[in-house]
Design a protein around this motif. Structure first.
Motif, PDB file in Angstrom:
ATOM      1  N   HIS A   1       0.828  -1.200   0.000  1.00  0.00           N
ATOM      2  CA  HIS A   1       0.000   0.000   0.000  1.00  0.00           C
ATOM      3  C   HIS A   1       0.866   1.255   0.000  1.00  0.00           C
ATOM      4  O   HIS A   1       2.080   1.202   0.171  1.00  0.00           O
ATOM      5  CB  HIS A   1      -0.942  -0.005   1.204  1.00  0.00           C
ATOM      6  N   ILE A   2       0.206   2.395  -0.188  1.00  0.00           N
ATOM      7  CA  ILE A   2       0.846   3.703  -0.242  1.00  0.00           C
ATOM      8  C   ILE A   2       0.212   4.573   0.826  1.00  0.00           C
ATOM      9  O   ILE A   2      -1.015   4.582   0.991  1.00  0.00           O
ATOM     10  CB  ILE A   2       0.668   4.339  -1.630  1.00  0.00           C
ATOM     11  N   THR A   3       1.031   5.300   1.553  1.00  0.00           N
ATOM     12  CA  THR A   3       0.537   6.221   2.572  1.00  0.00           C
ATOM     13  C   THR A   3       0.651   7.644   2.057  1.00  0.00           C
ATOM     14  O   THR A   3       1.727   8.086   1.656  1.00  0.00           O
ATOM     15  CB  THR A   3       1.335   6.075   3.880  1.00  0.00           C
ATOM     16  N   ALA A   4      -0.475   8.358   2.052  1.00  0.00           N
ATOM     17  CA  ALA A   4      -0.512   9.741   1.572  1.00  0.00           C
ATOM     18  C   ALA A   4      -0.839  10.669   2.728  1.00  0.00           C
ATOM     19  O   ALA A   4      -1.648  10.338   3.602  1.00  0.00           O
ATOM     20  CB  ALA A   4      -1.550   9.899   0.465  1.00  0.00           C
ATOM     21  N   GLY A   5      -0.227  11.839   2.709  1.00  0.00           N
ATOM     22  CA  GLY A   5      -0.490  12.831   3.751  1.00  0.00           C
ATOM     23  C   GLY A   5      -1.553  13.844   3.383  1.00  0.00           C
ATOM     24  O   GLY A   5      -1.994  14.622   4.228  1.00  0.00           O
ATOM     25  N   VAL A   6      -1.961  13.836   2.106  1.00  0.00           N
ATOM     26  CA  VAL A   6      -2.928  14.811   1.612  1.00  0.00           C
ATOM     27  C   VAL A   6      -4.070  14.070   0.934  1.00  0.00           C
ATOM     28  O   VAL A   6      -3.845  13.133   0.153  1.00  0.00           O
ATOM     29  CB  VAL A   6      -2.286  15.782   0.605  1.00  0.00           C
ATOM     30  N   ALA A   7      -5.299  14.486   1.220  1.00  0.00           N
ATOM     31  CA  ALA A   7      -6.473  13.972   0.509  1.00  0.00           C
ATOM     32  C   ALA A   7      -7.070  15.084  -0.343  1.00  0.00           C
ATOM     33  O   ALA A   7      -7.258  16.208   0.136  1.00  0.00           O
ATOM     34  CB  ALA A   7      -7.516  13.443   1.486  1.00  0.00           C
TER      35      ALA A   7
ATOM     36  N   LEU B   1     -11.958  11.468   7.016  1.00  0.00           N
ATOM     37  CA  LEU B   1     -10.795  12.258   6.596  1.00  0.00           C
ATOM     38  C   LEU B   1      -9.715  12.321   7.661  1.00  0.00           C
ATOM     39  O   LEU B   1      -8.654  12.911   7.436  1.00  0.00           O
ATOM     40  CB  LEU B   1     -11.252  13.679   6.241  1.00  0.00           C
ATOM     41  N   THR B   2      -9.962  11.727   8.817  1.00  0.00           N
ATOM     42  CA  THR B   2      -9.020  11.874   9.941  1.00  0.00           C
ATOM     43  C   THR B   2      -7.625  11.315   9.675  1.00  0.00           C
ATOM     44  O   THR B   2      -6.670  11.781  10.312  1.00  0.00           O
ATOM     45  CB  THR B   2      -9.606  11.245  11.216  1.00  0.00           C
ATOM     46  N   PRO B   3      -7.431  10.339   8.762  1.00  0.00           N
ATOM     47  CA  PRO B   3      -6.053   9.883   8.534  1.00  0.00           C
ATOM     48  C   PRO B   3      -5.151  10.920   7.864  1.00  0.00           C
ATOM     49  O   PRO B   3      -3.929  10.720   7.824  1.00  0.00           O
ATOM     50  CB  PRO B   3      -6.232   8.655   7.631  1.00  0.00           C
ATOM     51  N   TYR B   4      -5.717  12.009   7.337  1.00  0.00           N
ATOM     52  CA  TYR B   4      -4.940  12.947   6.527  1.00  0.00           C
ATOM     53  C   TYR B   4      -4.681  14.237   7.293  1.00  0.00           C
ATOM     54  O   TYR B   4      -5.632  14.914   7.705  1.00  0.00           O
ATOM     55  CB  TYR B   4      -5.688  13.262   5.229  1.00  0.00           C
ATOM     56  N   PRO B   5      -3.426  14.626   7.450  1.00  0.00           N
ATOM     57  CA  PRO B   5      -3.143  15.930   8.066  1.00  0.00           C
ATOM     58  C   PRO B   5      -3.676  17.111   7.259  1.00  0.00           C
ATOM     59  O   PRO B   5      -4.012  18.153   7.824  1.00  0.00           O
ATOM     60  CB  PRO B   5      -1.610  15.958   8.138  1.00  0.00           C
ATOM     61  N   VAL B   6      -3.750  16.942   5.921  1.00  0.00           N
ATOM     62  CA  VAL B   6      -4.212  18.024   5.045  1.00  0.00           C
ATOM     63  C   VAL B   6      -5.282  17.484   4.104  1.00  0.00           C
ATOM     64  O   VAL B   6      -5.118  16.416   3.506  1.00  0.00           O
ATOM     65  CB  VAL B   6      -3.054  18.621   4.219  1.00  0.00           C
ATOM     66  N   VAL B   7      -6.375  18.223   3.972  1.00  0.00           N
ATOM     67  CA  VAL B   7      -7.422  17.924   2.999  1.00  0.00           C
ATOM     68  C   VAL B   7      -7.603  19.151   2.119  1.00  0.00           C
ATOM     69  O   VAL B   7      -7.741  20.273   2.627  1.00  0.00           O
ATOM     70  CB  VAL B   7      -8.755  17.571   3.696  1.00  0.00           C
TER      71      VAL B   7
ATOM     72  N   ARG C   1     -12.262  20.748  13.350  1.00  0.00           N
ATOM     73  CA  ARG C   1     -12.339  20.761  14.818  1.00  0.00           C
ATOM     74  C   ARG C   1     -11.399  19.741  15.437  1.00  0.00           C
ATOM     75  O   ARG C   1     -10.850  19.956  16.519  1.00  0.00           O
ATOM     76  CB  ARG C   1     -13.778  20.474  15.268  1.00  0.00           C
ATOM     77  N   GLN C   2     -11.183  18.636  14.736  1.00  0.00           N
ATOM     78  CA  GLN C   2     -10.325  17.575  15.259  1.00  0.00           C
ATOM     79  C   GLN C   2      -8.850  17.809  14.949  1.00  0.00           C
ATOM     80  O   GLN C   2      -8.014  16.940  15.206  1.00  0.00           O
ATOM     81  CB  GLN C   2     -10.780  16.229  14.689  1.00  0.00           C
ATOM     82  N   GLY C   3      -8.528  18.960  14.375  1.00  0.00           N
ATOM     83  CA  GLY C   3      -7.129  19.312  14.174  1.00  0.00           C
ATOM     84  C   GLY C   3      -6.618  19.212  12.762  1.00  0.00           C
ATOM     85  O   GLY C   3      -5.421  19.419  12.517  1.00  0.00           O
ATOM     86  N   GLY C   4      -7.477  18.897  11.796  1.00  0.00           N
ATOM     87  CA  GLY C   4      -7.039  18.806  10.414  1.00  0.00           C
ATOM     88  C   GLY C   4      -6.909  20.168   9.757  1.00  0.00           C
ATOM     89  O   GLY C   4      -7.531  21.150  10.178  1.00  0.00           O
ATOM     90  N   THR C   5      -6.097  20.226   8.721  1.00  0.00           N
ATOM     91  CA  THR C   5      -5.917  21.454   7.938  1.00  0.00           C
ATOM     92  C   THR C   5      -6.691  21.316   6.642  1.00  0.00           C
ATOM     93  O   THR C   5      -6.477  20.381   5.860  1.00  0.00           O
ATOM     94  CB  THR C   5      -4.425  21.688   7.639  1.00  0.00           C
ATOM     95  N   LEU C   6      -7.604  22.267   6.401  1.00  0.00           N
ATOM     96  CA  LEU C   6      -8.492  22.238   5.246  1.00  0.00           C
ATOM     97  C   LEU C   6      -8.187  23.416   4.339  1.00  0.00           C
ATOM     98  O   LEU C   6      -8.080  24.553   4.801  1.00  0.00           O
ATOM     99  CB  LEU C   6      -9.945  22.300   5.715  1.00  0.00           C
ATOM    100  N   VAL C   7      -8.064  23.154   3.033  1.00  0.00           N
ATOM    101  CA  VAL C   7      -7.834  24.200   2.041  1.00  0.00           C
ATOM    102  C   VAL C   7      -8.897  24.053   0.951  1.00  0.00           C
ATOM    103  O   VAL C   7      -8.954  23.030   0.276  1.00  0.00           O
ATOM    104  CB  VAL C   7      -6.434  24.112   1.398  1.00  0.00           C
ATOM    105  N   CYS C   8      -9.730  25.079   0.779  1.00  0.00           N
ATOM    106  CA  CYS C   8     -10.835  25.029  -0.190  1.00  0.00           C
ATOM    107  C   CYS C   8     -10.639  26.057  -1.287  1.00  0.00           C
ATOM    108  O   CYS C   8     -10.248  27.197  -1.021  1.00  0.00           O
ATOM    109  CB  CYS C   8     -12.171  25.305   0.501  1.00  0.00           C
TER     110      CYS C   8
ATOM    111  N   ALA D   1       1.084  22.503   3.623  1.00  0.00           N
ATOM    112  CA  ALA D   1       1.347  21.110   3.963  1.00  0.00           C
ATOM    113  C   ALA D   1       2.510  20.985   4.938  1.00  0.00           C
ATOM    114  O   ALA D   1       2.443  20.232   5.925  1.00  0.00           O
ATOM    115  CB  ALA D   1       1.635  20.310   2.690  1.00  0.00           C
ATOM    116  N   GLU D   2       3.573  21.743   4.689  1.00  0.00           N
ATOM    117  CA  GLU D   2       4.727  21.682   5.596  1.00  0.00           C
ATOM    118  C   GLU D   2       4.338  22.132   6.996  1.00  0.00           C
ATOM    119  O   GLU D   2       4.767  21.548   7.996  1.00  0.00           O
ATOM    120  CB  GLU D   2       5.863  22.543   5.055  1.00  0.00           C
ATOM    121  N   GLY D   3       3.472  23.150   7.077  1.00  0.00           N
ATOM    122  CA  GLY D   3       3.009  23.600   8.378  1.00  0.00           C
ATOM    123  C   GLY D   3       2.194  22.554   9.114  1.00  0.00           C
ATOM    124  O   GLY D   3       2.098  22.575  10.344  1.00  0.00           O
ATOM    125  N   ALA D   4       1.589  21.630   8.344  1.00  0.00           N
ATOM    126  CA  ALA D   4       0.812  20.545   8.945  1.00  0.00           C
ATOM    127  C   ALA D   4       1.637  19.272   9.118  1.00  0.00           C
ATOM    128  O   ALA D   4       1.093  18.230   9.482  1.00  0.00           O
ATOM    129  CB  ALA D   4      -0.413  20.251   8.084  1.00  0.00           C
TER     130      ALA D   4
END
Length: 659
Positions: free
Chosen positions: A396-402, A452-458, A479-486, A591-594
């Motif tokens: 498998h592959i682990t990704a930090g961004v969704a 979405l909780t497995p991803y530091p950045v969405v 609210r759970q600490g994720g970083t969201l960019v829309c 992303a680096e900040g997260a």
């Protein structure tokens, strides 16, 4: 496999990387079949797909069955250690079906019948078509379900038909009654009070046929949902037949990448193996990024390893000008697919056709034959895949961004009456994925209602229409600490394409620190919006901020001093499309900040690095040699050599490094 457990790709691969492609031997005399097997074995081919377009061969007249040649082929493949992905031939009905049963033919929105003589000429709603499709599928499953060559079922091919005919209209009405129950609910959802469109009877509802002016967006949106569902019904009907005969054999049907007419999130849940066809343009400087996007999306739909069902070994035949792949590119892009999770690398097709509509579409064996460059490169790739298979298959592959994507949001936002015809959702999605790819960040795709909780950045490039459940999910993620960019035009409408008060859902406006979204300001083709540090393209917005923690402002023009980018806490909103380098840098900083960083630091511009399991793939998509820093000592599985700290790759070269 335990009782009730579904088979998967691992049941077909059996520890190998599947390698091969569509094989259409009905186009060739039997003596060629034996020559094909010799060439397949020399190239390391271990899998072929049979029967995709063979309906008229198997059933030359209604009810007849001509299985003799297929019997011979199944036995021939098994005797030579080549597994068979057996297809149901239902993508291309025989001419006799349309001639005897015109109700099986699809009808366009302006009332024209699509006739036989091509392919995909079937109505997904036709009871007659479905009856014939079930019958041939039943007989194939009964005859070959126990054959030792069978490794997988392939249902139909590239489901992509629309139908606006009378039988589809009746099915559409049934679908709507199931969805809405009452006409009042349908009229409310479609907003039929506008333009005097209210329905007083179900019989008055038609598919969105050619109108005098703009069509009802709610009707069009539901027709797109209906079409995806009808095609899915065709798939599951055939799938259930073969499953009944062979519950231990996995089933697939091949997606076309990012195709508009199919909710692939929902489809993927119905497949044992998720497979896709992928044809980047070899002349496109972003062809590798397009490949990466499709591979990331398919892996995410599969939730693990997936199957590259089709690619081209050389040129295709459906672009205006069809270029071959330069030396090394076929190998490069194939290994890119493996790096991003493919456990099967296959082609359309094995031997290039001498007749028919696709005789200039390449094959693994081109018109140049065994000595041609294409086949020689195919042989090299087969050896490469055999070398690396033990280290990568099933990993498998682990990704930090969704990256969030939803077909229903795309469908809703594609209405003809939108503010800018220049805003095409796939282009926006590609731009954001390109920025992440060029920042060397590994990405998954996700539906906005997924966990979405497995991803530091969405990141949300654009989701015009969002359900309340999707919005609640995004709020909970932050609210759970994720970083969201829309990106812009997100959360504008609900699932019925009803614009939310304020032009953006109030919960999202509060999340991003927006008091009022006054106006949308689309940009012309040559127009840009100056911002602090970059230029925006395609779109801009007149925003009155509330209490953001950080802003990047527009400079000059009507929006001077207003926020182009806002951040409140961990939530970012980008109201324009920054130029490529600016979007890349912005997302890389966020992303680096997260805590999300590339697999390797300091990668050259055209180099891609992806870690699959413990193995690191390093791919040079450039035409010039590059040197890459790879700290530590590794073993290159492709060259069987040691690599310490530094790696040199020639043009289109790949290294597959094991620690």
């Amino acid at each position: 496999m335990t009782a009730g457990e579904r088979p998967g790709l691992a049941d077909a691969t059996r520890g190998r990387l599947l390698y091969g492609g569509d094989y259409n031997p009905e186009q060739w005399p039997e003596e060629t079949w034996h020559e094909d097997v010799r060439l397949m074995k020399a190239a390391g081919v271990n899998s072929v797909t049979l029967g995709v377009f063979s309906w008229s061969t198997l059933e030359p007249e209604p009810g007849a069955r001509e299985f003799g040649p297929l019997d011979t082929l199944m036995d021939l493949m098994h005797a030579n250690g080549i597994g068979v992905v057996l297809a149901t031939p239902t993508a291309s009905p025989p001419p006799w079906m349309g001639r005897l049963h015109p109700d099986t033919l699809p009808v366009t929105e302006d009332g024209r019948t699509e006739w036989w003589g091509g392919r995909q000429h079937f109505s997904h709603s036709s009871a007659t078509y479905r009856r014939y499709a079930a019958a041939i599928t039943e007989d194939l499953a009964a005859r070959y379900g126990g054959h030792p060559a069978l490794t997988m079922w392939h249902i139909n091919n590239e489901y992509c038909t629309y139908d606006h005919g009378d039988e589809a209209a009746a099915a559409f009405r049934r679908w709507l009654r199931e969805r809405y129950r009452t006409l009042d609910a349908l009229n409310e959802a479609w907003g039929t009070a506008f333009w005097s469109q209210g329905y007083d009877t179900w019989d008055g509802i038609l598919p969105p046929r050619l109108p005098h002016y703009l069509r009802n967006p709610g009707q069009v949106l539901d027709f797109r949902r209906f079409t995806s569902d009808m095609l899915l019904e065709c798939y599951t009907a055939e799938r259930d037949i073969v499953r009944r005969h062979t519950p231990h054999i996995p089933v697939t049907s091949n997606f076309m990448p990012l195709w508009f007419g199919q909710d692939a999130w929902r489809w993927a849940e119905e497949e044992d193996v998720v497979s896709v066809d992928l044809y980047p343009d070899p002349r496109d400087p972003l062809g590798a990024q397009h490949g990466a996007l499709v591979q990331d999306m398919t892996r995410s739909q599969a939730r693990g390893p997936w199957m590259l069902m089709e690619q081209a070994a050389g040129p295709v035949n459906w672009r205006g000008v069809n270029h071959p792949k330069p030396r090394g590119m076929n190998r490069l892009w194939s290994l890119q697919a493996v790096a991003r999770g493919a456990d099967a690398v296959c082609y359309f097709q094995w031997r290039q056709s001498r007749q028919g509509a696709e005789k200039f579409h390449s094959g693994m064996v081109s018109h140049a034959g065994e000595d041609g460059r294409t086949y020689q490169e195919v042989k090299r790739l087969g050896a490469d895949l055999a070398r690396i298979a033990p280290e990568v298959t099933g990993r498998h592959i682990t990704a930090g961004v969704a990256v969030l994507h939803d077909w229903h949001a795309w469908w809703a936002g594609a209405h003809d009456g939108r503010l800018s015809s220049r805003v095409e959702y796939p282009d926006v999605l590609r731009a954001w994925h390109r920025a992440l790819w060029q920042a060397h960040l590994t990405t998954d795709f996700a539906h906005p209602e997924h966990d979405l909780t497995p991803y530091p950045v969405v990141v949300v490039p654009q989701l015009y229409a969002l359900t309340d459940a999707s919005i609640d999910n995004l709020l909970a993620y932050v609210r759970q600490g994720g970083t969201l960019v829309c990106g812009f035009l997100t959360g504008v409408a609900d699932e019925d394409d009803r614009v939310r008060p304020g032009g953006m859902d109030a919960r999202l406006r509060e999340l991003f620190g927006i008091r009022t979204l006054h106006e949308w300001w689309p940009l012309e083709a040559e127009e840009t919006a100056a911002c602090e540090g970059f230029r925006g393209t395609l779109w801009s917005e007149e925003i009155e901020p509330a209490d953001p923690d950080h802003t990047i402002r527009y400079k000059g023009g009507e929006l001077d001093g207003m926020p182009a980018v806002l951040r409140k806490g961990r939530a970012w909103y980008v109201s324009t499309l920054p130029e490529p380098e600016a979007l890349r840098d912005l997302l890389a900083r966020i992303a680096e900040g997260a805590g999300v960083r590339p697999v390797l630091d300091g990668l050259p511009e055209h180099v891609e690095a992806v870690r699959r399991g413990e193995v690191l793939f390093v791919l040079n998509h450039g035409r010039e040699p590059v040197t890459v820093e790879v700290p530590g000592t590794h073993h290159d599985l492709l060259t069987d050599t040691a690599v310490t700290d530094r790696l040199t790759l020639g043009r289109y070269e790949v290294a597959v490094l094991r620690p």
